[in-house]
Design a protein around this motif. Structure first.
Motif, PDB file in Angstrom:
ATOM      1  N   ARG A 101       0.847  -1.268   0.153  1.00 36.25           N
ATOM      2  CA  ARG A 101       0.019  -0.081  -0.035  1.00 36.25           C
ATOM      3  C   ARG A 101       0.801   1.336  -0.261  1.00 36.25           C
ATOM      4  NH1 ARG A 101      -2.417   0.492   5.674  1.00 36.25           N
ATOM      5  NH2 ARG A 101      -0.327   1.478   5.998  1.00 36.25           N
ATOM      6  N   ASP A 102       1.821   1.156   0.707  1.00 33.90           N
ATOM      7  CA  ASP A 102       2.656   2.508   1.115  1.00 33.90           C
ATOM      8  C   ASP A 102       3.886   2.842   0.245  1.00 33.90           C
ATOM      9  OD1 ASP A 102       0.915   2.948   3.069  1.00 33.90           O
ATOM     10  OD2 ASP A 102       1.936   1.808   4.694  1.00 33.90           O
ATOM     11  N   VAL A 103       4.413   1.787  -0.520  1.00 39.18           N
ATOM     12  CA  VAL A 103       5.438   1.875  -1.208  1.00 39.18           C
ATOM     13  C   VAL A 103       5.134   1.057  -2.694  1.00 39.18           C
ATOM     14  CG1 VAL A 103       7.008   2.172   0.441  1.00 39.18           C
ATOM     15  CG2 VAL A 103       6.722  -0.060  -0.429  1.00 39.18           C
ATOM     16  N   THR A 104       5.718   1.390  -3.627  1.00 36.09           N
ATOM     17  CA  THR A 104       5.643   0.400  -4.936  1.00 36.09           C
ATOM     18  C   THR A 104       6.818  -0.316  -5.158  1.00 36.09           C
ATOM     19  OG1 THR A 104       4.364   2.181  -5.830  1.00 36.09           O
ATOM     20  CG2 THR A 104       5.360   0.576  -7.548  1.00 36.09           C
ATOM     21  N   LEU A 105       6.588  -1.828  -5.223  1.00 37.16           N
ATOM     22  CA  LEU A 105       7.661  -2.651  -5.220  1.00 37.16           C
ATOM     23  C   LEU A 105       7.667  -3.028  -6.835  1.00 37.16           C
ATOM     24  CD1 LEU A 105       7.025  -5.167  -2.264  1.00 37.16           C
ATOM     25  CD2 LEU A 105       8.616  -3.161  -2.410  1.00 37.16           C
ATOM     26  N   ARG A 106       8.870  -3.019  -7.223  1.00 34.29           N
ATOM     27  CA  ARG A 106       9.195  -3.094  -8.898  1.00 34.29           C
ATOM     28  C   ARG A 106      10.091  -4.087  -9.076  1.00 34.29           C
ATOM     29  NH1 ARG A 106       9.459   2.303 -12.310  1.00 34.29           N
ATOM     30  NH2 ARG A 106       7.430   2.093 -11.659  1.00 34.29           N
ATOM     31  N   VAL A 107       9.830  -5.064  -9.945  1.00 34.72           N
ATOM     32  CA  VAL A 107      10.796  -6.242  -9.912  1.00 34.72           C
ATOM     33  C   VAL A 107      11.884  -5.873 -11.208  1.00 34.72           C
ATOM     34  CG1 VAL A 107      10.967  -8.517 -10.542  1.00 34.72           C
ATOM     35  CG2 VAL A 107       9.136  -8.005  -9.149  1.00 34.72           C
ATOM     36  N   LEU A 108      13.037  -5.929 -10.942  1.00 34.32           N
ATOM     37  CA  LEU A 108      14.115  -5.806 -11.907  1.00 34.32           C
ATOM     38  C   LEU A 108      15.085  -6.621 -11.784  1.00 34.32           C
ATOM     39  CD1 LEU A 108      14.269  -1.838 -11.538  1.00 34.32           C
ATOM     40  CD2 LEU A 108      13.603  -3.095 -13.705  1.00 34.32           C
ATOM     41  N   PRO A 109      16.048  -6.951 -12.794  1.00 34.80           N
ATOM     42  CA  PRO A 109      17.098  -7.962 -12.773  1.00 34.80           C
ATOM     43  C   PRO A 109      18.201  -7.240 -11.694  1.00 34.80           C
ATOM     44  CG  PRO A 109      16.367  -7.835 -14.931  1.00 34.80           C
ATOM     45  CD  PRO A 109      15.592  -6.694 -14.303  1.00 34.80           C
ATOM     46  N   PRO A 110      18.949  -7.822 -10.839  1.00 36.40           N
ATOM     47  CA  PRO A 110      19.903  -7.072 -10.155  1.00 36.40           C
ATOM     48  C   PRO A 110      20.700  -6.153 -10.814  1.00 36.40           C
ATOM     49  CG  PRO A 110      19.814  -9.366  -9.561  1.00 36.40           C
ATOM     50  CD  PRO A 110      18.998  -9.222 -10.801  1.00 36.40           C
ATOM     51  N   SER A 111      21.237  -6.706 -11.934  1.00 39.90           N
ATOM     52  CA  SER A 111      22.228  -5.825 -12.666  1.00 39.90           C
ATOM     53  C   SER A 111      21.630  -4.718 -13.277  1.00 39.90           C
ATOM     54  CB  SER A 111      22.979  -6.721 -13.812  1.00 39.90           C
ATOM     55  OG  SER A 111      22.032  -7.329 -14.778  1.00 39.90           O
ATOM     56  N   LEU A 112      20.411  -4.301 -13.329  1.00 40.38           N
ATOM     57  CA  LEU A 112      19.694  -3.172 -13.817  1.00 40.38           C
ATOM     58  C   LEU A 112      19.378  -2.168 -12.796  1.00 40.38           C
ATOM     59  CD1 LEU A 112      17.305  -4.660 -16.811  1.00 40.38           C
ATOM     60  CD2 LEU A 112      19.760  -3.763 -16.884  1.00 40.38           C
ATOM     61  N   MET A 113      19.584  -2.524 -11.577  1.00 37.19           N
ATOM     62  CA  MET A 113      18.987  -1.685 -10.449  1.00 37.19           C
ATOM     63  C   MET A 113      19.659  -0.277 -10.553  1.00 37.19           C
ATOM     64  SD  MET A 113      16.676  -3.076  -8.621  1.00 37.19           S
ATOM     65  CE  MET A 113      15.885  -4.885  -8.189  1.00 37.19           C
ATOM     66  N   VAL A 114      20.818  -0.500 -10.571  1.00 33.10           N
ATOM     67  CA  VAL A 114      21.523   0.949 -10.724  1.00 33.10           C
ATOM     68  C   VAL A 114      21.425   1.786 -11.676  1.00 33.10           C
ATOM     69  CG1 VAL A 114      24.045   1.956 -10.614  1.00 33.10           C
ATOM     70  CG2 VAL A 114      23.596   0.187  -9.280  1.00 33.10           C
ATOM     71  N   GLU A 115      21.269   1.579 -12.942  1.00 31.19           N
ATOM     72  CA  GLU A 115      20.845   2.111 -13.982  1.00 31.19           C
ATOM     73  C   GLU A 115      19.290   2.924 -13.660  1.00 31.19           C
ATOM     74  OE1 GLU A 115      22.483   3.457 -16.598  1.00 31.19           O
ATOM     75  OE2 GLU A 115      24.169   2.575 -15.479  1.00 31.19           O
ATOM     76  N   ALA A 116      18.579   2.163 -13.302  1.00 36.56           N
ATOM     77  CA  ALA A 116      17.112   2.286 -12.990  1.00 36.56           C
ATOM     78  C   ALA A 116      17.079   3.371 -11.784  1.00 36.56           C
ATOM     79  CB  ALA A 116      16.249   1.139 -12.483  1.00 36.56           C
ATOM     80  N   MET A 117      17.863   3.255 -11.142  1.00 39.35           N
ATOM     81  CA  MET A 117      18.179   4.432 -10.134  1.00 39.35           C
ATOM     82  C   MET A 117      18.598   5.791 -10.547  1.00 39.35           C
ATOM     83  SD  MET A 117      20.272   4.534  -6.192  1.00 39.35           S
ATOM     84  CE  MET A 117      19.006   3.614  -5.370  1.00 39.35           C
ATOM     85  N   ARG A 118      19.603   5.468 -11.493  1.00 45.70           N
ATOM     86  CA  ARG A 118      20.206   6.737 -12.220  1.00 45.70           C
ATOM     87  C   ARG A 118      19.108   7.482 -13.056  1.00 45.70           C
ATOM     88  NH1 ARG A 118      25.375   6.581 -13.015  1.00 45.70           N
ATOM     89  NH2 ARG A 118      25.368   4.268 -13.549  1.00 45.70           N
ATOM     90  N   ALA A 119      18.338   6.763 -13.644  1.00 46.90           N
ATOM     91  CA  ALA A 119      17.400   7.222 -14.691  1.00 46.90           C
ATOM     92  C   ALA A 119      16.103   7.836 -13.868  1.00 46.90           C
ATOM     93  CB  ALA A 119      16.690   6.186 -15.729  1.00 46.90           C
ATOM     94  N   GLY A 120      16.280   7.943 -12.500  1.00 47.17           N
ATOM     95  CA  GLY A 120      14.994   8.191 -11.511  1.00 47.17           C
ATOM     96  C   GLY A 120      13.748   7.217 -11.565  1.00 47.17           C
ATOM     97  N   GLU A 121      13.924   6.171 -12.400  1.00 49.21           N
ATOM     98  CA  GLU A 121      12.814   5.209 -12.265  1.00 49.21           C
ATOM     99  C   GLU A 121      12.472   4.354 -11.047  1.00 49.21           C
ATOM    100  OE1 GLU A 121      13.683   2.496 -15.476  1.00 49.21           O
ATOM    101  OE2 GLU A 121      13.648   4.052 -16.935  1.00 49.21           O
TER     102      GLU A 121
END
Length: 405
Positions: free
Chosen positions: A157-177
């Motif tokens: 309810r309070d956060v959104t959990l998004r499934v991503l491969p481990p190796s893509l986490m940093v790029e997703a954070m860099r992109a603000g996703e």
């Protein structure tokens, strides 16, 4: 030589498999080990289920979920060997972390206070926080849910959990996703090294010596290939001993650094191996004892009680039905009987029991063992609760009785 193909993901906790191949432990056991690099847990699962590989480096809850028919392509899996305990971290973007305790060392040392700080920060953030998880059925995600729930945060309810491969986490954070992620190393350390985020919690502080990755096989294959398994598991145990030895960490990091394995600089791999973690960019490392274990203290032993803790969390979060058949099948995924058979005569001490009360040990404790003395380290949950595998229902009722903040 007996060929065996094993799917793995580029993570520090694939170390035992890589050492078994590169340091000759598998070859000495007459096994030609082929390691198949895979980018997502779903792909590793599918490669195993459809017989493209004989085994897989796998999230422990995923092995149970596949067996219970909760994941795509149900199949009976067996996990006779744990590849590590702990080794994951929660990294949050710097703007979110700024709303938490300003001392990152205090955050790690007091997970309950950190969870409450996190709950308060949710309302201050520019949006509902998006947190990357590597798979719905991962210990990372289950620990995150458990940790947040202590502060009254409902992860659905309070956060959104998004499934991503481990190796893509940093790029997703860099992109603000995403605003943060919980994943196995080295990805939390990579986010810190690149100045994108801070480590705000560690799996080893949520559940000391908590189960992480297992080596999973199809149950029918493992039963038909007993002689091969009885050669493979001792080879992996020897590799795990090598990985745990601090004298080998620099060489291990160099092996993991290779493009065909983890493919990240050794400097980003060493923190998890040594427990010297940089929590915020530009600051000196801090010691996080037992951040990840490969072999010592029976780290490879598949405790059936740990499988049942995972099952209890799947029930708690409405991912699995609570019934006796599911409970039995979940426990049966962790094959302590095969571990004992394969390691008999190896000289390695192993627990005399297959289940224990999880979270009951606050200090190193000598326990009954076959083939020598065995001391288990602290296995406490951050909230002080214990899990009795003989009373899953009572444990879940106790959790339900916790009023939300």
């Amino acid at each position: 030589m007996t060929p065996i193909s094993i799917a793995f993901l580029p993570l520090t906790d694939s170390a035992v498999l890589i050492a078994a191949r590169e340091k000759g432990f598998a070859e000495e056991a007459g096994i030609a080990l082929d390691l198949v690099r895979t980018t997502s847990w779903a792909t590793a699962r599918d490669r195993l289920v459809y017989g493209q590989v004989q085994a897989a480096h796998m999230l422990a809850p995923l092995a149970i979920a596949v067996t219970l028919g909760l994941s795509q392509h149900p199949a009976a899996l067996a996990a006779p060997f744990k590849l590590n305990v702990n080794g994951n971290a929660l990294a949050m973007a710097s703007d979110f972390a700024a709303a938490l305790d300003p001392d990152p060392v205090r955050r790690l040392a007091d997970p309950i206070a950190a969870a409450h700080d996190f709950a308060g920060a949710i309302g201050l953030h520019r949006r509902k926080p998006v947190i990357g998880i590597v798979h719905r059925f991962s210990c990372h995600a289950l620990m995150l849910r458990y940790w947040l729930a202590t502060a009254g945060v409902d992860a659905d309810r309070d956060v959104t959990l998004r499934v991503l491969p481990p190796s893509l986490m940093v790029e997703a954070m860099r992109a603000g996703e995403i605003d943060g992620f919980i994943a196995g190393e080295p990805w939390g350390s990579v986010a810190v090294a690149e100045g994108l985020g801070e480590i705000v919690a560690a799996g080893s502080r949520i559940w000391q010596r908590g189960v992480e990755k297992v080596l999973a096989f199809r149950a029918d294959w493992i039963e038909a290939q007993a002689e091969t398994i009885d050669r493979l598991l001792p080879a992996l145990a020897r590799a795990a001993i090598w990985c745990d030895d601090p004298a080998n960490h620099a060489e291990l990091a160099e092996l993991l650094e290779r493009p065909g394995y983890v493919g990240r600089p050794a400097a980003e791999l060493m923190p998890a191996l040594t427990g010297q973690m940089v929590l915020r960019h530009g600051e000196p490392p801090v010691t996080v004892p037992d951040f990840m274990l490969f072999q010592r203290e029976a780290a490879n032993f598949p405790w059936r009680s740990q499988a049942l803790w995972i099952y209890s969390q799947l029930v708690r979060w409405n991912m699995a039905e609570a019934d006796e058949d599911n409970e039995r099948r979940a426990a049966d995924v962790f094959r302590s009987d095969i571990y004992r058979r394969a390691l008999a005569g190896s000289g390695l001490p192993m627990p005399g029991a297959s289940m224990k009360v999880e979270g009951a040990l606050s200090t190193p404790t000598a326990v009954g063992a076959h083939e020598g003395a065995l001391t288990l380290g602290p296995d406490r949950f951050f909230d002080g609760r214990a899990f009795d595998p003989q009373d899953v229902t009572g444990y879940l009722k106790g959790l339900a009785a916790i009023p939300p903040d």
